[in-house]
Structures are given as C-alpha cells and as structure tokens.
Design an enzyme around this catalytic site. Structure first.
Site, PDB file in Angstrom:
ATOM      1  N   CYS A 126      34.409   7.181  17.398  1.00  0.00           N
ATOM      2  CA  CYS A 126      34.955   6.239  18.357  1.00  0.00           C
ATOM      3  C   CYS A 126      33.958   5.114  18.541  1.00  0.00           C
ATOM      4  CB  CYS A 126      35.196   6.932  19.690  1.00  0.00           C
ATOM      5  SG  CYS A 126      35.786   5.818  20.949  1.00  0.00           S
ATOM      6  N   THR A 141       0.838  -1.194   0.000  1.00  0.00           N
ATOM      7  CA  THR A 141       0.000   0.000   0.000  1.00  0.00           C
ATOM      8  C   THR A 141       0.872   1.243   0.000  1.00  0.00           C
ATOM      9  OG1 THR A 141      -1.708  -1.188   1.182  1.00  0.00           O
ATOM     10  CG2 THR A 141      -1.790   1.218   1.304  1.00  0.00           C
TER      11      THR A 141
END
Ligand SMILES: Cc1ncc(COP(=O)(O)O)c(C=O)c1O
Lengths: 151, 404
Positions: free
Chosen positions: B329, B243
């Site tokens: 990091c 849809t």
C-alpha cells in the site's frame, strides 16, 4: 518509483492504532443485504488491492448496527472498522458527516494511506444512500399496495 | 508477552554468519591498512587478504581472480555491466535484450538507456516466470550489444535456462550479463558452463555483509571491455576506483568459502523445509496458488497467493514472522508486483501474494510455527473478506442450482 527489494520507497509504516484495530477487527461481519432495514455500500476494486463494504441496520433513522468487511491493506481494514464503530448509534444524518480526514487523523494514517480512509467514507456514504433508496422504493410499493390494493 | 521474531525473508537479505563476522573484525582494528598502500606491511597485509578473498570468490563461480571487480553491491554491478557495455559498444549498436521480471537495478538502467536513444527489447516470460531461448534468439539483431537476464528471480525464484541462452549469445557474438544476486551461494553457478560474460552478485544475500559485491568480467573468449562508471584512480583494473572495502571483501570471501563448503547440503535441507512449509499450508487452506516454477526455482523460495486476502494485511496479522508481499500500500495507485504481472498473474491475485525465503538458520520448528501462523491468519482475514463471502455465496448458489 519503487525502492530496493519488494518494499516500495514510499512504503509507510503502520501506526500502532491501525495495528490494534486490525488485531481486534471490531465491527467485522455481515448482514442480509435483502433485509428491508439494511443498507449496503461498497467501494474500491479488488484488482487494485482494496475492496471495502459497510452495512448498516437502521430503524427510525438511527443506525442500530454497523458492520464491515474488507479486502485490503491494514489501513483499509482499520478505516472500515473505525467508520463502522463511529456510525453505530448515530442517526443517518450524523453518520453522513463522518469524513475520511477524521478517520485518517484518528488512525494516524500517513499521507500515502489517506486513500484507505476515503474508501471507508465512500462505502459508508453508499450504505446510507442504499438504505434511503430502499425506503423510497418501500414507500412506493406500500403506496401501490394500499391504494390499488388487492386486499 | 513479546514473541520471538522469525526471519523468513532471505531474498531481501541474510544475517551475517558469525564465522564471517569473526573473519572481518581484525580488519577494522589491527589490520586496518589500505590495500593500495604498497610501502608498508599494513598495506601488504590488507592487500593479501583482499587477494585471498578474490580467489575464493572467483572460485565459487568458476572464474579467475582477475575477473572479479569489487563493487558496493549488485545494484552497482548491474549498473557497471549495463552502462559500461553501452558506453563501450554504442558505436557498434544500441540494442539491448532483457526481460520484464528483472530487478529494478537492471530495469531502471535500461529505462535510462532508452531515454538516451538505445532500444530495449523486453522478453516475455511464461506463467512460471521463465523466458524461452527461442524468444531470445528471435530478439537478437545485428545491432544487439547485450543480453541481460537474471539467473534466479528474487520474487518467485524461477530459474531462466541460462546455459542455453549463453550458447545463443556466443553464436551471435553478443555479450551476456546475468544478475546472479539470488543464485550465488544458493545453487551452483559456473560462468563457463553458463556461457556468461558479466555476472553481478552481492555478499549480503549469502550471509556476508551489506555494501560489498562484485562484477565478474570475462577475461578471455571473449575479453570483455567496459567503460567505468566512476573515475578517480586505477583500482580494480581501472573499472572501479576508490579505496577497497577491506573488511567487507574479507567477509564476502569468508561467506563464499562457507557457501562453497555447504551449498549442496544446505540447498537440499532448505528445499525440504520449503516443501514442508508449502505442504503444511496447502493441507489446511484451500485456494492457495504457487507463483513461480514448481521445480525450476531456488530451493529456498516459496511465493504463494492466498485468494481473497490482501498480502500486506496478512503480513501484519502474522507480524512476528518476517516475509515480503507483492502487494504494498503506497500512494493512491496500488501497483502489484511487476514480476507477477509479467507472469500473467491477475492483479487481484498478485495483491494476495506473500514471499517466503528460507535461510541457513531457519529450523523445522520455525517452519511448523509459521505454517500455524499463516493458516490462522489467512482464516481470520478470509472471515472478514467480502471477496471470500462472495465466492462462498457463488459456490453455494451454483451447488443449489446444480441440485435443482
Ligand atoms: C536480483 C537482485 N539484483 C540486485 C539486487 C540489489 O543488490 P544490492 O543490495 O547488493 O545492491 C537484489 C537485492 O535486492 C536482487 O535481488
């Protein structure tokens, strides 16, 4: 495996403790590494985004002053700052027992950033070692001077 | 006191334009119909809105409405283009050409195909992040089925010579896919002029909602055929069942309409702001390096490396300014940006990179404020950087040496 845009999927949030330390930058600084009372230790590789240096000024086995400089993420900066703070005022032997796990839990570092604390521990250990070697070398030189002395 | 936050990360995403939101809202409430419901006016109205948007969206890239397939975003569009082509054409050949600086939505698809017996050529880029058309030509083989290259890079904004590559692709009858996520709405994109057969783009990079995107699939010269990724209904010409996301599509359409109206004016305004940001920073800081092409790049992109200062710590130091860094990091290994690496930027410098992406609602005051924050933060972090200290010592040493 990295996630979406520039942010890796395992990117870990910075804790408030880390953020506060990075804002204050306490114990940042440097000392003359050639001074006989100063021990210098470093850890990490700039190509890997992390390089931490810790320096200690020592008199009669006591750390009078500890200073760090760091190139790295907030976790590395905060760890080096905290390790320096803890080392100051302690004996070399006491400072030698500072562990990355203690730094990491004090800073609430997530598991993915444990290595930041390990760098600080390693730099501190190496600074202690550097100072001890300096003393040994100094004693050695002194003994040469006093026994075979030219004076 | 809580400072206002400034958003300068428009390559990651953009805010929804208020006009876009207004256009979408009725399609959550009174006009909630399923565009595939053919039996009542709820469905008709939804379908009408979808088709109107499709036309606007197609118009922005000089395509026809029947050439637009709605997807959930550029990631899905990239997947559909690459896997769809591979599955349709594998009997003809199993070789694809792409480039090391692509988005992971392309690179990870290629990696997956490589595991299934396809061969991938990763073209090199020059120091400014661009591929050379000659390298593309040289990489083509009789069994090449697809070239996939982005129009504009999401980290450094560099623009590949797409039209030239499009010609080469045509000459060799190889399909040409472009990820244009960063380009559509920011620079003119014309699938005819560029000779592109498949083009991915996404609403949330041009002030539309997240979770809606499109794949342009050429209908003639040549007619491109793809195998669908998803199965379960005949929507979108059988290429993408499910849809339709009507409010998303309406928002996407409105975003493209606005982009079409303001593109030229907005891009020159953003270029000016971007250059002001750049000038402001380099006039007060030394050893700042531009990543990306000085001219042939997106008008809103500024990717800079600040020697001696790691990117993530810099972002934290100016935490009221939203930008991105090529250094992050994560776990034990720190891999800097694969894009900067491919451009030959050293790992150390890649770790010092920040990406600024300007957008529609940024002001000159914000730019000036950000200049100040960057300068102040870089200076502060250089003060505590052992690398900066080393560099200064070396400089002093060599100066002293020179005097001797
Ligand atoms: C070049 C490029 N391709 C694909 C994507 C993914 O788009 P989406 O979030 O719509 O799946 C992005 C956005 O991060 C992008 O910059």
């Amino acid at each position: 495996m990295k996630g979406g845009d520039l942010v890796p999927a395992d990117y870990a949030e910075v804790s408030a403790k880390v953020a506060m330390r990075c804002a204050a930058l306490s114990h940042a600084g440097s000392m003359d590494p050639s001074h006989p009372e100063v021990g210098t230790g470093a850890s990490g590789k700039s190509a890997e985004g992390e390089f931490v240096r810790i320096q200690l000024r020592v008199r009669r086995e006591t750390i009078l002053e500890a200073r760090f400089k760091a190139f790295g993420c907030s976790g590395s900066i905060a760890s080096a700052s905290l390790a320096s703070e803890w080392a100051e005022g302690r004996t070399l032997e006491e400072a030698g027992t500072i562990r990355d796990s203690d730094l990491a839990s004090a800073l609430e570092l997530p598991a993915a950033r444990r290595h930041c604390a390990s760098l600080a521990e390693e730099a501190l250990q190496r600074a202690i070692l550097n100072y001890r070697e300096k003393c040994r070398l100094g004693d050695h030189l002194n003994s040469i001077v006093s026994t075979g002395g030219s004076q | 006191m809580k400072r206002a936050r400034i958003y300068m990360d428009h390559h990651a995403t953009t805010p929804v334009d208020p006009r876009v939101l207004d256009a979408m809202l009725p399609f959550f409430t009174e006009e909630f119909g399923n565009a595939a419901s053919r039996s009542h006016s709820f469905g008709w109205r939804a379908e009408e809105a979808v088709e109107k948007s499709r036309e606007t969206i197609a118009g922005l890239i000089h395509a026809g409405p029947k050439e637009i397939v709605f997807t959930s975003g550029a990631t899905e569009s990239d997947n559909l283009a690459i896997f769809g082509t591979a599955e349709f054409l594998w009997e003809r050949g199993k070789h694809l050409v792409t480039c090391g600086t692509e988005h992971l939505a392309v690179l990870d698809c290629c990696r997956r195909l490589a595991n299934r017996g396809f061969e991938i050529t990763y073209l090199p880029v020059d120091a400014t992040g661009r591929v050379s058309p000659d390298d593309v030509r040289a990489a083509l083989r009789p069994d090449t089925i697809l070239i996939s290259l982005m129009v504009a890079n999401n980290e450094v904004g560099s623009l590949h010579p797409i039209s030239e590559i499009g010609k080469i692709a045509k000459e060799h009858k190889v399909l040409f896919h472009c990820d244009a996520s960063q380009a559509v709405g920011r620079i003119p994109v014309d699938v005819e002029a560029m000779g592109v057969d498949l083009l991915s783009f996404t609403a949330h990079k041009l002030y539309g909602p997240k979770g809606i995107g499109a794949l342009y699939v050429r209908k003639k010269n040549p007619r491109v055929r793809l195998a669908p990724l998803l199965h379960g209904g005949g929507h979108e010409g059988g290429l993408r069942p499910g849809t339709l996301n009507v409010p998303g599509i309406v928002g996407f359409g409105k975003a493209c309409e606005i982009a079409g109206d303001v593109l030229l004016e907005e891009s020159s305004r953003l270029r000016e702001l971007r250059d002001r940001l750049h000038r402001g920073i380099v006039s007060e800081l030394e050893e700042v390096h531009l990543n990306g092409h000085p001219e042939l790049r997106l008008p809103n992109n500024l990717n800079l490396s600040f020697s001696y200062v790691e990117g993530e710590s810099l972002m934290l130091a100016m935490d009221d300014v939203a930008v991105s860094s090529g250094s992050a990091c994560t776990s034990a290994t720190q891999e800097p940006s694969h894009v900067l690496k491919a451009m030959g930027v050293s790992d150390e410098l890649a770790h010092t990179s920040l990406r600024f992406g300007l957008g529609r609602f940024n002001t000159r005051e914000e730019v000036d404020y950000v200049v100040g924050r960057v300068v102040e933060s870089v200076k502060k972090l250089r003060e505590i950087s052992p690398l900066y200290e080393l560099a200064l010592d070396e400089r002093r040493g060599s100066r002293a040496g020179g005097l001797r």
